[in-house]
Design a protein around this motif. Sequence first.
Motif, PDB file in Angstrom:
ATOM      1  N   SER A 149       0.833  -1.202   0.000  1.00  0.00           N
ATOM      2  CA  SER A 149       0.000   0.000   0.000  1.00  0.00           C
ATOM      3  C   SER A 149       0.870   1.255   0.000  1.00  0.00           C
ATOM      4  CB  SER A 149      -0.900   0.022   1.237  1.00  0.00           C
ATOM      5  OG  SER A 149      -1.781  -1.077   1.238  1.00  0.00           O
ATOM      6  N   VAL A 150       0.329   2.304  -0.606  1.00  0.00           N
ATOM      7  CA  VAL A 150       0.979   3.613  -0.576  1.00  0.00           C
ATOM      8  C   VAL A 150      -0.099   4.645  -0.247  1.00  0.00           C
ATOM      9  CG1 VAL A 150       2.707   2.927  -2.277  1.00  0.00           C
ATOM     10  CG2 VAL A 150       0.612   4.077  -3.040  1.00  0.00           C
ATOM     11  N   PRO A 151       0.275   5.858   0.166  1.00  0.00           N
ATOM     12  CA  PRO A 151      -0.729   6.903   0.421  1.00  0.00           C
ATOM     13  C   PRO A 151      -1.562   7.204  -0.822  1.00  0.00           C
ATOM     14  CG  PRO A 151       1.389   7.516   1.357  1.00  0.00           C
ATOM     15  CD  PRO A 151       1.637   6.289   0.536  1.00  0.00           C
ATOM     16  N   ALA A 152      -2.798   7.620  -0.610  1.00  0.00           N
ATOM     17  CA  ALA A 152      -3.722   7.849  -1.712  1.00  0.00           C
ATOM     18  C   ALA A 152      -3.191   8.850  -2.722  1.00  0.00           C
ATOM     19  CB  ALA A 152      -5.073   8.311  -1.169  1.00  0.00           C
ATOM     20  N   ASP A 153      -2.508   9.893  -2.259  1.00  0.00           N
ATOM     21  CA  ASP A 153      -2.036  10.932  -3.176  1.00  0.00           C
ATOM     22  C   ASP A 153      -0.774  10.525  -3.924  1.00  0.00           C
ATOM     23  OD1 ASP A 153      -0.394  10.924  -0.997  1.00  0.00           O
ATOM     24  OD2 ASP A 153      -0.414  13.097  -0.674  1.00  0.00           O
ATOM     25  N   GLU A 154      -0.273   9.319  -3.645  1.00  0.00           N
ATOM     26  CA  GLU A 154       0.946   8.855  -4.306  1.00  0.00           C
ATOM     27  C   GLU A 154       0.702   7.640  -5.205  1.00  0.00           C
ATOM     28  OE1 GLU A 154       3.972   8.038  -1.460  1.00  0.00           O
ATOM     29  OE2 GLU A 154       3.777   9.985  -0.435  1.00  0.00           O
ATOM     30  N   GLY A 155      -0.513   7.112  -5.208  1.00  0.00           N
ATOM     31  CA  GLY A 155      -0.706   5.849  -5.921  1.00  0.00           C
ATOM     32  C   GLY A 155      -1.965   5.776  -6.758  1.00  0.00           C
ATOM     33  N   LEU A 157      -5.643   3.472  -7.419  1.00  0.00           N
ATOM     34  CA  LEU A 157      -6.666   2.716  -6.701  1.00  0.00           C
ATOM     35  C   LEU A 157      -6.521   1.217  -6.942  1.00  0.00           C
ATOM     36  CD1 LEU A 157      -9.196   3.209  -4.933  1.00  0.00           C
ATOM     37  CD2 LEU A 157     -10.541   3.249  -7.041  1.00  0.00           C
ATOM     38  N   PHE A 158      -6.614   0.445  -5.847  1.00  0.00           N
ATOM     39  CA  PHE A 158      -6.455  -1.014  -5.923  1.00  0.00           C
ATOM     40  C   PHE A 158      -7.571  -1.651  -5.094  1.00  0.00           C
ATOM     41  CE2 PHE A 158      -4.545  -5.093  -4.603  1.00  0.00           C
ATOM     42  CZ  PHE A 158      -4.137  -5.583  -5.835  1.00  0.00           C
ATOM     43  N   ILE A 170     -19.860  -0.817  -6.805  1.00  0.00           N
ATOM     44  CA  ILE A 170     -18.454  -0.986  -6.462  1.00  0.00           C
ATOM     45  C   ILE A 170     -18.026   0.191  -5.594  1.00  0.00           C
ATOM     46  CG2 ILE A 170     -16.099  -1.160  -7.355  1.00  0.00           C
ATOM     47  CD1 ILE A 170     -17.257  -2.291  -9.940  1.00  0.00           C
ATOM     48  N   ASN A 171     -17.316  -0.091  -4.514  1.00  0.00           N
ATOM     49  CA  ASN A 171     -16.816   0.954  -3.628  1.00  0.00           C
ATOM     50  C   ASN A 171     -15.473   1.464  -4.150  1.00  0.00           C
ATOM     51  OD1 ASN A 171     -16.070   2.560  -1.359  1.00  0.00           O
ATOM     52  ND2 ASN A 171     -14.979   0.797  -0.510  1.00  0.00           N
ATOM     53  N   TYR A 172     -15.445   2.730  -4.540  1.00  0.00           N
ATOM     54  CA  TYR A 172     -14.203   3.333  -5.010  1.00  0.00           C
ATOM     55  C   TYR A 172     -13.618   4.323  -3.996  1.00  0.00           C
ATOM     56  CZ  TYR A 172     -15.802   1.781  -9.661  1.00  0.00           C
ATOM     57  OH  TYR A 172     -16.232   1.045 -10.742  1.00  0.00           O
ATOM     58  N   ILE A 173     -14.294   4.519  -2.856  1.00  0.00           N
ATOM     59  CA  ILE A 173     -13.948   5.657  -1.992  1.00  0.00           C
ATOM     60  C   ILE A 173     -13.552   5.257  -0.574  1.00  0.00           C
ATOM     61  CG2 ILE A 173     -14.792   7.833  -1.027  1.00  0.00           C
ATOM     62  CD1 ILE A 173     -16.694   8.019  -3.434  1.00  0.00           C
ATOM     63  N   VAL A 176     -10.351   2.223   0.968  1.00  0.00           N
ATOM     64  CA  VAL A 176      -9.782   1.523  -0.182  1.00  0.00           C
ATOM     65  C   VAL A 176      -8.255   1.597  -0.148  1.00  0.00           C
ATOM     66  CG1 VAL A 176     -11.796   1.779  -1.670  1.00  0.00           C
ATOM     67  CG2 VAL A 176     -10.100   3.611  -1.576  1.00  0.00           C
ATOM     68  N   LYS A 177      -7.640   0.731  -0.913  1.00  0.00           N
ATOM     69  CA  LYS A 177      -6.185   0.627  -0.942  1.00  0.00           C
ATOM     70  C   LYS A 177      -5.633   1.298  -2.198  1.00  0.00           C
ATOM     71  CE  LYS A 177      -2.521  -2.917  -0.949  1.00  0.00           C
ATOM     72  NZ  LYS A 177      -2.243  -4.368  -0.810  1.00  0.00           N
ATOM     73  N   TYR A 178      -4.412   1.819  -2.082  1.00  0.00           N
ATOM     74  CA  TYR A 178      -3.710   2.399  -3.224  1.00  0.00           C
ATOM     75  C   TYR A 178      -2.346   1.728  -3.355  1.00  0.00           C
ATOM     76  CZ  TYR A 178      -7.237   6.083  -3.419  1.00  0.00           C
ATOM     77  OH  TYR A 178      -8.430   6.761  -3.547  1.00  0.00           O
TER      78      TYR A 178
END
Length: 299
Positions: A149-155, A157-158, A170-173, A176-178
């Motif tokens: 995992s990485v921070p949201a602002d660096e990656g 969506l996974f 589908i949950n996109y928000i 969630v993992k990045y």
Amino acid sequence: CIPVPPVSEQIRIITKLIEALILSKKYGEKEILLQKYNQNFPEQLKKSILQYAVQGKLVPQNSTDEPASHLLERIRAERQRLIKEGKIKKDKHESIIFRRDNSHYEKRGSEEACIDEDIPFDIPENWTWTRLQNICSLIGDIDHNMPKSVPADEGVLFLSAKDLLDDGTINYIQNVKYISRADFERLSRKALPQKNDIIYSRIGAALGKARLVEMSKEFLVSYSCCVVRPLLVYPPYIRYYLESPQILLHSIKARQSIGVPDLGMGEIKKYLVALPPYNEQIRIVKQLKVLLDRCNFKM
């Protein structure tokens, strides 16, 4: 002060009280069963509606619709075109299902076999049976190495099976993992979701959930799911078909491993699909949306 009736009446009172307590206990048991029934009824009703839909019993057939067999021929031609252009790989297990002498046969290469025992139910005359892999340009998952995992602002969506929500979306928000851009580029070569693809859960408690990608969005999905890309068929119909009781039963029987239930990709690819004419696929989905929404009532 205790009111004391005659002894004979005391006996009659106790006898009647025992009868009433027995009936009360039975009533309590029935009440518990009724509560369970009411709790499960909406979900059971949904399954019944889905089963009617995939058997061709939900909407009337239209004699002006192009038969599904013609649609299947166009799909085969389109698959061949994509293979020649190098956009998809040739399927070594591609098959053709046909009827002869009131029986169903499947041809793989030069071999033919009767598959009557595999056909789960009768379908309308203008429908046809096929394998899921024969009506898709992609059924695949990513490598089975979980990226960090990485921070949201660096990656990027996974998502995973937990993000296939019970309300059909589908949950996109939320939660969630990045993953890193490098991991995304590496893993996306095999199965990069696109709009109108279907995310199908193949592992764990969410086994058998199917959700339609309804927007253009950059993301990947873990190997707990696979990406199903219908070809020239109506994607919402395939999404609902994958959640029908027939497919769910097959997936439960076919799952592997002793630990976490794992549905193999080979099993998914060979799912038998009852394919209606294209226009009927649209009518079925339209009716399903109305009826399934009505099942979401509170008891």
